[in-house]
Motif scaffolding. Structure first.
Motif, PDB file in Angstrom:
ATOM      1  N   PHE A   1       0.829  -1.210   0.000  1.00  0.00           N
ATOM      2  CA  PHE A   1       0.000   0.000   0.000  1.00  0.00           C
ATOM      3  C   PHE A   1       0.863   1.260   0.000  1.00  0.00           C
ATOM      4  O   PHE A   1       0.632   2.204  -0.763  1.00  0.00           O
ATOM      5  CB  PHE A   1      -0.932  -0.011   1.207  1.00  0.00           C
ATOM      6  N   LEU A   2       1.905   1.298   0.867  1.00  0.00           N
ATOM      7  CA  LEU A   2       2.752   2.487   0.971  1.00  0.00           C
ATOM      8  C   LEU A   2       3.490   2.755  -0.336  1.00  0.00           C
ATOM      9  O   LEU A   2       3.688   3.913  -0.718  1.00  0.00           O
ATOM     10  CB  LEU A   2       3.757   2.310   2.120  1.00  0.00           C
ATOM     11  N   THR A   3       3.886   1.686  -1.014  1.00  0.00           N
ATOM     12  CA  THR A   3       4.576   1.846  -2.294  1.00  0.00           C
ATOM     13  C   THR A   3       3.654   2.502  -3.315  1.00  0.00           C
ATOM     14  O   THR A   3       4.065   3.412  -4.058  1.00  0.00           O
ATOM     15  CB  THR A   3       5.051   0.488  -2.819  1.00  0.00           C
ATOM     16  N   ARG A   4       2.414   2.036  -3.366  1.00  0.00           N
ATOM     17  CA  ARG A   4       1.466   2.614  -4.309  1.00  0.00           C
ATOM     18  C   ARG A   4       1.101   4.051  -3.934  1.00  0.00           C
ATOM     19  O   ARG A   4       0.878   4.888  -4.798  1.00  0.00           O
ATOM     20  CB  ARG A   4       0.203   1.749  -4.367  1.00  0.00           C
ATOM     21  N   ALA A   5       1.060   4.330  -2.609  1.00  0.00           N
ATOM     22  CA  ALA A   5       0.708   5.676  -2.156  1.00  0.00           C
ATOM     23  C   ALA A   5       1.879   6.649  -2.226  1.00  0.00           C
ATOM     24  O   ALA A   5       1.694   7.854  -2.035  1.00  0.00           O
ATOM     25  CB  ALA A   5       0.181   5.609  -0.713  1.00  0.00           C
ATOM     26  N   GLN A   6       3.106   6.120  -2.468  1.00  0.00           N
ATOM     27  CA  GLN A   6       4.316   6.947  -2.552  1.00  0.00           C
ATOM     28  C   GLN A   6       4.603   7.699  -1.249  1.00  0.00           C
ATOM     29  O   GLN A   6       5.242   8.762  -1.256  1.00  0.00           O
ATOM     30  CB  GLN A   6       4.190   7.965  -3.703  1.00  0.00           C
ATOM     31  N   LEU A   7       4.153   7.152  -0.109  1.00  0.00           N
ATOM     32  CA  LEU A   7       4.374   7.829   1.163  1.00  0.00           C
ATOM     33  C   LEU A   7       5.857   7.934   1.519  1.00  0.00           C
ATOM     34  O   LEU A   7       6.304   9.008   1.952  1.00  0.00           O
ATOM     35  CB  LEU A   7       3.605   7.112   2.289  1.00  0.00           C
ATOM     36  N   PRO A   8       6.671   6.871   1.382  1.00  0.00           N
ATOM     37  CA  PRO A   8       8.095   7.014   1.729  1.00  0.00           C
ATOM     38  C   PRO A   8       8.784   8.120   0.926  1.00  0.00           C
ATOM     39  O   PRO A   8       9.566   8.898   1.475  1.00  0.00           O
ATOM     40  CB  PRO A   8       8.677   5.629   1.387  1.00  0.00           C
TER      41      PRO A   8
END
Length: 426
Positions: A291-298
């Motif tokens: 999910f974080l990868t798709r959301a580009q949060l990092p």
């Protein structure tokens, strides 16, 4: 808004005692559904399985099992006898023995909770008989047990290396000097307490007694030699060394002819449950990571902090404060699995060595094990000592300050953790 809602949902689930792994998995599934719909869940089970079966993670149950065999096979008692003969003549010698034995035990188990459970049940009652207060005995045992995640092999280091995609072996090497510095500092604080409260020495220094206990403990000394020598010599990987540690611990236990099968069974069950919790966290982190990868949060977080400052020392200060706060509320495994994948893009963008940062993270989480409300190691020590957690914390703060000083030195003098890494690996 979706990300904020998921964070709030995870926090609420944790507050009502939903296991962290379940909360992470649920949050990740909600996020994937929000971004890509039902089609994103087709391979989720396979992804979780693949994430929890990485080769390097096999080392975790192996090191836990090696520690259980060692404790059930009479190794612990012989280490205590040797360290007592070596430094027991110092005032407050039993506290020194506690710290010294934790240093040895850390080189086999890699688990601070296992260390405090094994050492505390033997040493805390003896310390109380010798005039140590319950809070002081628990504080010494708790703080010294955290050496187990600084000195290699370290379970949190294995998890960090898996999450950050870096070398487990180099992380192990980076932990040697900080671990020794931490042990020396803890012994210094214990000596100050011993002088203040006029605590006794254990026995006069006797060369014959030292020689006798050394030869008796010599088979036990083979365990860290096999583990660390094999890894640093390049003969085995960390995972292979964990398997060798189990075999060596079993052989040493047979040599002493003192394997307590009932104790071993209980320790293995406890270790199995600890490992299951960690593996479930790893599997859940795969869902959240997707999910974080798709959301580009990092990437967004990295860019946001870099917009504030590009100075890597300021970035390390910000991350130190962040991980110290996280350590108040999350166990080390959960903190690594949840946070490290988010901050790694920032570390890479700022030009910070991921091995150096891994040691910084490990030290932060060692401190977190000593600070309520979670404080898993401190709580275990308090349970063994039957002491009030707040009374123990008042004493333990002085030992925590030692760990904090080591953290600051390792953060801002990278040569301390990295000297041996550069020496062995260039």
């Amino acid at each position: 808004m979706l990300i904020i809602g998921i964070v709030i949902a995870i926090i609420l689930m944790i507050c009502i005692n939903v296991p962290i792994a379940i909360a992470l998995a649920v949050g990740g599934i909600i996020g994937l559904l929000g971004y890509e719909g039902w089609g994103s869940l087709v391979t989720i089970a396979l992804d979780m399985y693949d994430g929890a079966t990485k080769f390097s993670l096999i080392a975790i149950p192996m090191f836990v099992l090696a520690g259980a065999i060692m404790n059930a096979g009479g190794v612990t008692d012989r280490l205590i006898n040797f360290v007592s003969a070596l430094i027991g003549f110092v005032r407050g010698g039993l506290a020194m023995v506690n710290i010294g034995v934790s240093l040895f035990f850390a080189e086999i188990s890699g688990s601070a909770v296992a260390d405090v459970a094994a050492m505390g049940s033997v040493l805390i009652p003896q310390m109380k008989k010798r005039g140590y207060s319950g809070p002081l005995a628990a504080a010494v045992t708790s703080s010294s047990a955290s050496l187990a995640i600084i000195i290699p092999p370290s379970i949190p280091m294995i998890l960090y290396a898996t999450s950050a995609g870096t070398s487990v072996e180099q992380l192990f090497v980076a932990g040697i000097i900080p671990g020794l510095l931490g042990a020396a500092g803890l012994m210094f604080v214990a000596y100050i307490f011993a002088r203040r409260y006029d605590l006794p020495t254990e026995e006069a220094f006797n060369v014959a007694r030292l020689r006798e206990t050394f030869w008796d403990a010599l088979p036990a000394f083979s365990l860290p030699v096999i583990i660390l020598g094999g890894i640093f010599g390049g003969f085995v990987t960390a995972t292979e060394a964990a398997g060798l540690a189990v075999l060596a611990a079993f052989v040493v236990g047979l040599w002493y002819n003192q394997l307590d099968l009932r104790h071993l069974r209980r320790s293995m069950l406890d270790g199995g449950m600890q490992t299951a919790v960690v593996m479930l966290l790893v599997a859940a982190s795969v869902v959240m990571g997707g999910f974080l990868t798709r959301a580009q949060l990092p990437q967004d977080l990295a860019q946001g902090i870099l917009d504030l400052t590009s100075n890597k020392w300021m970035i390390l200060l910000i991350l130190n404060i962040f991980f110290l706060i996280i350590g108040f509320f999350l166990h080390s495994a959960a903190a690594i699995i949840l946070v490290v994948p988010i901050v790694i893009p920032l570390i890479n963008a700022a030009g910070i060595d991921p091995i150096h940062f891994g040691l910084v993270v490990t030290l932060n989480l060692a401190i977190g094990q000593q600070t309520p409300p979670v404080a898993s190691v401190l709580i275990t020590a308090c349970a063994v000592a039957r002491a009030n957690i707040w009374a123990v914390s008042k004493v333990n703060i002085w030992f925590v300050l030692v760990l904090l000083a080591v953290l600051m030195m390792c953060t801002y003098i990278p040569a301390i953790p990295m000297f041996l890494v550069h020496y062995f690996y260039g």
